[in-house]
Design an enzyme around this catalytic site. Structure first.
Site, PDB file in Angstrom:
ATOM      1  N   GLY A  20       0.839  -1.018   0.109  1.00  0.00           N
ATOM      2  CA  GLY A  20       0.051  -0.089   0.019  1.00  0.00           C
ATOM      3  C   GLY A  20       1.006   1.319  -0.168  1.00  0.00           C
ATOM      4  O   GLY A  20       2.066   1.223  -0.819  1.00  0.00           O
ATOM      5  N   CYS A  21       0.558   2.212   0.730  1.00  0.00           N
ATOM      6  CA  CYS A  21       1.300   3.728   0.965  1.00  0.00           C
ATOM      7  C   CYS A  21       2.812   3.244   1.141  1.00  0.00           C
ATOM      8  O   CYS A  21       3.021   2.789   2.276  1.00  0.00           O
ATOM      9  CB  CYS A  21       0.744   4.365   1.908  1.00  0.00           C
ATOM     10  SG  CYS A  21       1.674   5.752   2.333  1.00  0.00           S
ATOM     11  N   PHE A  22       3.602   3.562   0.044  1.00  0.00           N
ATOM     12  CA  PHE A  22       5.025   3.268   0.383  1.00  0.00           C
ATOM     13  C   PHE A  22       5.832   4.098   1.538  1.00  0.00           C
ATOM     14  O   PHE A  22       6.874   3.726   2.076  1.00  0.00           O
ATOM     15  CB  PHE A  22       5.906   3.207  -0.763  1.00  0.00           C
ATOM     16  CG  PHE A  22       5.729   4.515  -1.534  1.00  0.00           C
ATOM     17  CD1 PHE A  22       5.394   5.951  -1.052  1.00  0.00           C
ATOM     18  CD2 PHE A  22       6.238   4.517  -3.073  1.00  0.00           C
ATOM     19  CE1 PHE A  22       5.333   7.091  -2.125  1.00  0.00           C
ATOM     20  CE2 PHE A  22       6.228   5.407  -3.913  1.00  0.00           C
ATOM     21  CZ  PHE A  22       5.745   6.894  -3.315  1.00  0.00           C
ATOM     22  N   TYR A  76      -2.432  11.315   8.155  1.00  0.00           N
ATOM     23  CA  TYR A  76      -2.893  10.490   7.038  1.00  0.00           C
ATOM     24  C   TYR A  76      -2.952   9.080   7.431  1.00  0.00           C
ATOM     25  O   TYR A  76      -3.957   8.508   7.290  1.00  0.00           O
ATOM     26  CB  TYR A  76      -1.875  10.727   5.927  1.00  0.00           C
ATOM     27  CG  TYR A  76      -1.795   9.541   5.193  1.00  0.00           C
ATOM     28  CD1 TYR A  76      -3.027   9.295   4.111  1.00  0.00           C
ATOM     29  CD2 TYR A  76      -0.793   8.642   5.388  1.00  0.00           C
ATOM     30  CE1 TYR A  76      -2.800   7.943   3.465  1.00  0.00           C
ATOM     31  CE2 TYR A  76      -0.882   7.285   4.659  1.00  0.00           C
ATOM     32  CZ  TYR A  76      -1.960   7.162   3.526  1.00  0.00           C
ATOM     33  OH  TYR A  76      -1.915   5.777   2.729  1.00  0.00           O
TER      34      TYR A  76
END
Length: 223
Positions: A41-43, A198
């Protein structure tokens, strides 16, 4: 030859030996490092998690698994390249093993989600383990099988052949600890603060904790 000359020669010789030893040590360290490529997912989150692991020397975020050469973040997030957001974890195998890193990885993602991760949806946010040979594939499969048995649910994270890895733009590297001030809907905030907000809003840690419980290794990073 004067005593001063002997002393100077000995100092110079000692400096040369020390320099050679440092050079050899650096070269040896470089030879001993290994790399694990994973998509979770989000790196930013993957980088943050794995740079906290003893034995991990660096984590580089980038793009892999697609067909486009030298893709940009805009292209990858626009789902036009087939690439995953990924990270290359560079580690010292004398401190932490590939098996241990794979075990941590599978317990740091939602292995039941084939369409993205948490609030990030789409192909570029899918999970994957990338391997370069049959030995790495066998190890990854064994770790995946054990994790699946422990979880009691199907793990959909695939094991894929390694392909070209393209380093992401510099502003993505170490984003989670950046000091730059950025604009948000709440006004100007520090980049590292924006990352934490986030991560929490995306529900990453809450979902991982619900899935893996006490075996979730990186929950504290989102707090």
């Amino acid at each position: 030859m004067t005593p001063f000359s002997d002393t100077a020669r000995n100092i110079a010789l000692g400096a040369m030996i020390a320099l050679a030893m440092v050079s050899k040590s650096t070269s040896l360290s470089a030879q001993e490092t290994e790399t694990l490529t994973i998509a979770g997912g989000c790196f930013w989150c993957v980088e943050s998690d794995f740079e906290s692991v003893p034995g991990v020397l660096d984590a580089v975020v980038g793009y892999t698994g697609g067909s486009s050469r030298n893709p940009t973040y805009k292209q990858v997030s626009g789902e036009t390249t087939g690439h995953y957001e990924a990270a290359q974890v560079i580690y010292d195998p004398t401190v932490v093993s590939r098996k241990e890193l794979l075990e941590l990885f599978l317990r740091s993602i939602d292995v039941t989600d084939a369409d993205g991760q948490f609030c990030d949806r789409g192909p570029s946010y899918r999970t994957a383990i990338f391997v370069s040979d049959s030995q790495e594939r066998e190890l990854a499969q064994a770790v995946k099988n054990a994790a699946q048995e422990e979880l009691g649910q199907e793990i959909v994270t695939p094991i894929l052949d390694q392909s070209a890895f393209y380093k992401a733009e510099e502003y993505h590297q170490a984003y989670y600890k950046g000091d730059n001030i950025i604009l948000s809907r709440f006004g100007p905030i520090r980049q590292s603060t924006a990352y934490k907000q986030y991560r929490e809003a995306c529900g990453r840690d809450s979902r991982i904790q619900a899935l893996w419980g006490n075996d979730a290794p990186f929950i504290h990073h989102g707090s």
